[in-house]
Each structure stands twice: as structure tokens, then as C-alpha cells.
Design a protein around this motif. Structure first.
Motif, PDB file in Angstrom:
ATOM      1  N   PHE A 107      52.927  18.948  51.059  1.00  0.00           N
ATOM      2  CA  PHE A 107      53.709  20.144  51.374  1.00  0.00           C
ATOM      3  C   PHE A 107      52.860  21.265  51.990  1.00  0.00           C
ATOM      4  N   ASP A 108      51.581  21.019  52.167  1.00  0.00           N
ATOM      5  CA  ASP A 108      50.665  22.045  52.655  1.00  0.00           C
ATOM      6  C   ASP A 108      50.649  22.057  54.180  1.00  0.00           C
TER       7      ASP A 108
ATOM      8  N   GLY B 290      54.302  18.184  55.454  1.00  0.00           N
ATOM      9  CA  GLY B 290      55.670  18.252  55.933  1.00  0.00           C
ATOM     10  C   GLY B 290      56.137  16.865  56.321  1.00  0.00           C
ATOM     11  N   SER B 291      57.412  16.742  56.641  1.00  0.00           N
ATOM     12  CA  SER B 291      57.980  15.400  56.845  1.00  0.00           C
ATOM     13  C   SER B 291      57.576  14.756  58.164  1.00  0.00           C
ATOM     14  N   LEU B 292      57.435  15.545  59.231  1.00  0.00           N
ATOM     15  CA  LEU B 292      57.266  14.960  60.565  1.00  0.00           C
ATOM     16  C   LEU B 292      55.972  14.178  60.725  1.00  0.00           C
ATOM     17  N   LEU B 293      54.829  14.847  60.514  1.00  0.00           N
ATOM     18  CA  LEU B 293      53.545  14.171  60.711  1.00  0.00           C
ATOM     19  C   LEU B 293      53.287  13.112  59.658  1.00  0.00           C
TER      20      LEU B 293
ATOM     21  N   THR C  39      64.829  21.289  58.962  1.00  0.00           N
ATOM     22  CA  THR C  39      64.919  22.266  57.882  1.00  0.00           C
ATOM     23  C   THR C  39      63.499  22.504  57.393  1.00  0.00           C
ATOM     24  N   THR C  40      63.275  23.648  56.738  1.00  0.00           N
ATOM     25  CA  THR C  40      61.919  23.976  56.308  1.00  0.00           C
ATOM     26  C   THR C  40      61.870  24.407  54.851  1.00  0.00           C
ATOM     27  N   PHE C  41      60.678  24.229  54.282  1.00  0.00           N
ATOM     28  CA  PHE C  41      60.410  24.760  52.949  1.00  0.00           C
ATOM     29  C   PHE C  41      60.067  26.242  53.087  1.00  0.00           C
ATOM     30  N   GLU C  42      59.932  26.905  51.946  1.00  0.00           N
ATOM     31  CA  GLU C  42      59.656  28.356  51.962  1.00  0.00           C
ATOM     32  C   GLU C  42      58.321  28.699  52.598  1.00  0.00           C
ATOM     33  N   ASN C  43      57.383  27.732  52.651  1.00  0.00           N
ATOM     34  CA  ASN C  43      56.073  27.999  53.248  1.00  0.00           C
ATOM     35  C   ASN C  43      56.016  27.635  54.731  1.00  0.00           C
TER      36      ASN C  43
ATOM     37  N   ILE D   1      63.385  15.761  51.258  1.00  0.00           N
ATOM     38  CA  ILE D   1      64.384  16.325  50.345  1.00  0.00           C
ATOM     39  C   ILE D   1      65.582  15.395  50.153  1.00  0.00           C
ATOM     40  N   GLU D   2      65.477  14.184  50.681  1.00  0.00           N
ATOM     41  CA  GLU D   2      66.597  13.236  50.593  1.00  0.00           C
ATOM     42  C   GLU D   2      66.072  11.808  50.541  1.00  0.00           C
ATOM     43  N   GLU D   3      66.617  11.040  49.616  1.00  0.00           N
ATOM     44  CA  GLU D   3      66.295   9.613  49.565  1.00  0.00           C
ATOM     45  C   GLU D   3      67.121   8.900  50.644  1.00  0.00           C
ATOM     46  N   THR D   4      66.457   8.238  51.563  1.00  0.00           N
ATOM     47  CA  THR D   4      67.161   7.514  52.620  1.00  0.00           C
ATOM     48  C   THR D   4      66.827   6.026  52.505  1.00  0.00           C
TER      49      THR D   4
END
Length: 327
Positions: A171-172, A178-181, A206-210, A235-238
Motif C-alpha cells: 500500500f506504500d 497499489g494495484s496497478l504495478l 479508485t484510490t486509497f487515502e494515501n 479491495i475486491e476478491e475477483t
């Protein structure tokens, strides 16, 4: 006549997190490979890791590992933002480098890494392990041969949930979290390796607060009418599946498609599932390929080429620009 044994490739591992553990575990299954040394900023962590996976030498300095004359190749498993720095450190000391994906934070970093590898005449490869897995190679062959007609659409996702934690690398944003990289790279890889680079990209996030991206939805469009519908999410199980829809059938890489998985072929109302799960985690396949490149004196992979790694990071850069994600 008895064949000569293969030259044992002596490995170093730089950065000793979760993926490094998986790599080291599978390295133990390769007869002609040896874990020569490991390095962490904590000597206690290095010693513990080294004991678990039978490393001969443990360091609390990355530079000390890079200078070790007994090492042939280094696997870099530090956070994304350190890949360029650590790869170049090892390349300049003449070590072949297998660097975890994403290769770098952006295309400029990847270009610099490749330039240093060429300047020093040393092998460098992005460790995108999925490319080398048997189930993925099977799918690529079927698509290339057009066994079920032309490929019309790719649908690929990678999503799971974890409690948001700014202390976690995942999450840093500063280290590429983040999800993309981290996981979005896999659906994008699946598309580029089958359909090539898109003519048009649409993306929302969508983004986290940071500010790190919590999810990313992508649509890749091609001039011939084919498309790819892609998703990454923390944020979602796919299903974390990859579906290749062809003219006369569908090839589905089932859950955890980026890892050894099952493949289902759907055609004429019938389904046939092939099990490609095995006795290893799956990191051994890219390592065996890399070992042979090194023995053969090759400076670039013929599978995970520099050109492909550049296309991959440039596509990630385009998506980041669309969702206004800056590191």
C-alpha cells in the motif's frame, strides 16, 4: 557416452521478502543451481533466511553481495522503487540479473537498466514468471496456431483484499505500492503477449487515502475490433482468471492464472480441463531458462526480451497517465 553435468549456477538473492522466499524454495528443486549468498539490511534476517534455504554466505549489505566473486547471478526482490538502483549495482559488478517485475517504476528507468546491461555485456531479464509456466506456454501455442480460430477478446483480472496498512509495501505509494504495478501488470502482460500493444486505452481507478491506487479498470481497443477487458484490485476478491475468446472456442486460465493453474477448453458445448499444477510454486521455470541463457553466454532472453519489457512498462505508464497516478 555419459553426458557432461551442467555448470552449476551460483545465485545471490537481494531483498528477502515474501517473493524471495518463494524463489529460494523453488531454487532448491533445481539440481544445477545453488544459493550462494543472500543479503538484507538486517543481518539477523539474512542469517535466518540463509539457514532456511542453505545459503553459503549471508550479508547485511547489498553491495557486499554484488561484490561477491562466487556469485554468477542475482535475483532482485526488493520493492519496485529500488529495482533500478539494485539491478545497476549488480550489473556494474558483472553479475547477471534476474529482476522482479515490474522491471522499473517507468520506461526511463527500464531504458537505463538495459543500457547498463549492454555497456557491461551482462545478462539482464525481467522476472515475469508467468511467461515461462507450462500452462501459459500451452495457451500461447494454441493461440498462435489458431487452434480455435482467431483471438477475438481477452478478459483478465487480478483482485484480492487486504486490510489497508500504510506500513505494508503493498500500500506504500512511495515504493510503487497499489494495484496497478503490483498485480495489474499480470492482466496487461496477458494482453500484450497475445494481442500486442493496443491502439487505444481507456482506464479508471479508485484510490486509497494515501493516493495509492486501490483498483484499476482498463479497456484496450484494437483497430481490428478485438479488445481486452482488464482489472486489478486490492479491495475486491475477483476470479483472477484469464479468458481468451476465439472464433470457435474459449481458452480459460482458471483462478490464479498468473501461477501454475488449470486450463479449460470450451468448444461446441463441451469442456475439457487440463491440470498444470505441479510440485513446485512455479518460479523454477524462469530460473531454469535464465540458467541456460547464462551457460550459453546469452545477454538477453529470447522469451522475456528487452523489447517486450519496454512495451510492458510503456503500457503501464500510459495507464498511469490516464488515471493520474504519479509516484
Amino acid at each position: 557416452m555419459k553426458s557432461q553435468p551442467l555448470k552449476t549456477i551460483k545465485w545471490g538473492i537481494l531483498g528477502l521478502g515474501n517473493i524471495a522466499n518463494k524463489f529460494a524454495k523453488d531454487l532448491l528443486t533445481i539440481e544445477d543451481a545453488q544459493l550462494q549468498a543472500v543479503a538484507s539490511r538486517s543481518i539477523d534476517k539474512a542469517n535466518e533466511f540463509g539457514k532456511t534455504y542453505h545459503a553459503i554466505q549471508c550479508y547485511d549489505s547489498y553491495e557486499a553481495l554484488a561484490k561477491d566473486p562466487n556469485i554468477d547471478a542475482v535475483y532482485i526482490a526488493t520493492p519496485h522503487s529500488f529495482h533500478k538502483e539494485h539491478a545497476i549495482l549488480c550489473l556494474k559488478h558483472g553479475k547477471a540479473v534476474l529482476c522482479e517485475k515490474p522491471f522499473g517504476m517507468n520506461a526511463e528507468e527500464v531504458k537505463e537498466m538495459i543500457a547498463v546491461a549492454k555497456e557491461n555485456n551482462v545478462l539482464l531479464m525481467e522476472a515475469l514468471w508467468t511467461y515461462f509456466l507450462p500452462h501459459y506456454q500451452f495457451a500461447l501455442t494454441e493461440l498462435k496456431n489458431e487452434t480455435y480460430g482467431k483471438l477475438l477478446k481477452v478478459e483478465a483480472d487480478f483482485g484480492f483484499t487486504r486490510p489497508f496498512n500504510t506500513a505494508s509495501r503493498l500500500f506504500d505509494k512511495a515504493v510503487g505500492g497499489g494495484s496497478l504495478l503490483d498485480i495489474g501488470i499480470y492482466p496487461i502482460f496477458a494482453t500484450l503477449s497475445t494481442l500486442g500493444e493496443p491502439d487505444e486505452i481507456e482506464a479508471t481507478s479508485t484510490t486509497f487515502e494515501n493516493g495509492a491506487d486501490s483498483s484499476c479498470d482498463m479497456l484496450f481497443k484494437y483497430a481490428n475490433g478485438t479488445e481486452a477487458i482488464l482489472k486489478s484490485s486490492l479491495i475486491e476478491e475477483t476470479p483472477t482468471a484469464c479468458v481468451f475468446t476465439c472464433e470457435n472456442g474459449v481458452i480459460t486460465l482458471n483462478t490464479q492464472f498468473h501461477a501454475p493453474s488449470t486450463v479449460t477448453i470450451s468448444q461446441n458445448g463441451k469442456e475439457d480441463t487440463i491440470d498444470y499444477t505441479g510440485n513446485t510454486i512455479g518460479y523454477n521455470f524462469e530460473t531454469i531458462h535464465f540458467n541456460q541463457l547464462l551457460r550459453d553466454g546469452k545477454k538477453e532472453s529470447d522469451i522475456m526480451t528487452y523489447d517486450f519489457s519496454l512495451k510492458l512498462i510503456k503500457t503501464l505508464d500510459k495507464v498511469r497517465a490516464l488515471i493520474q497516478l504519479e509516484y
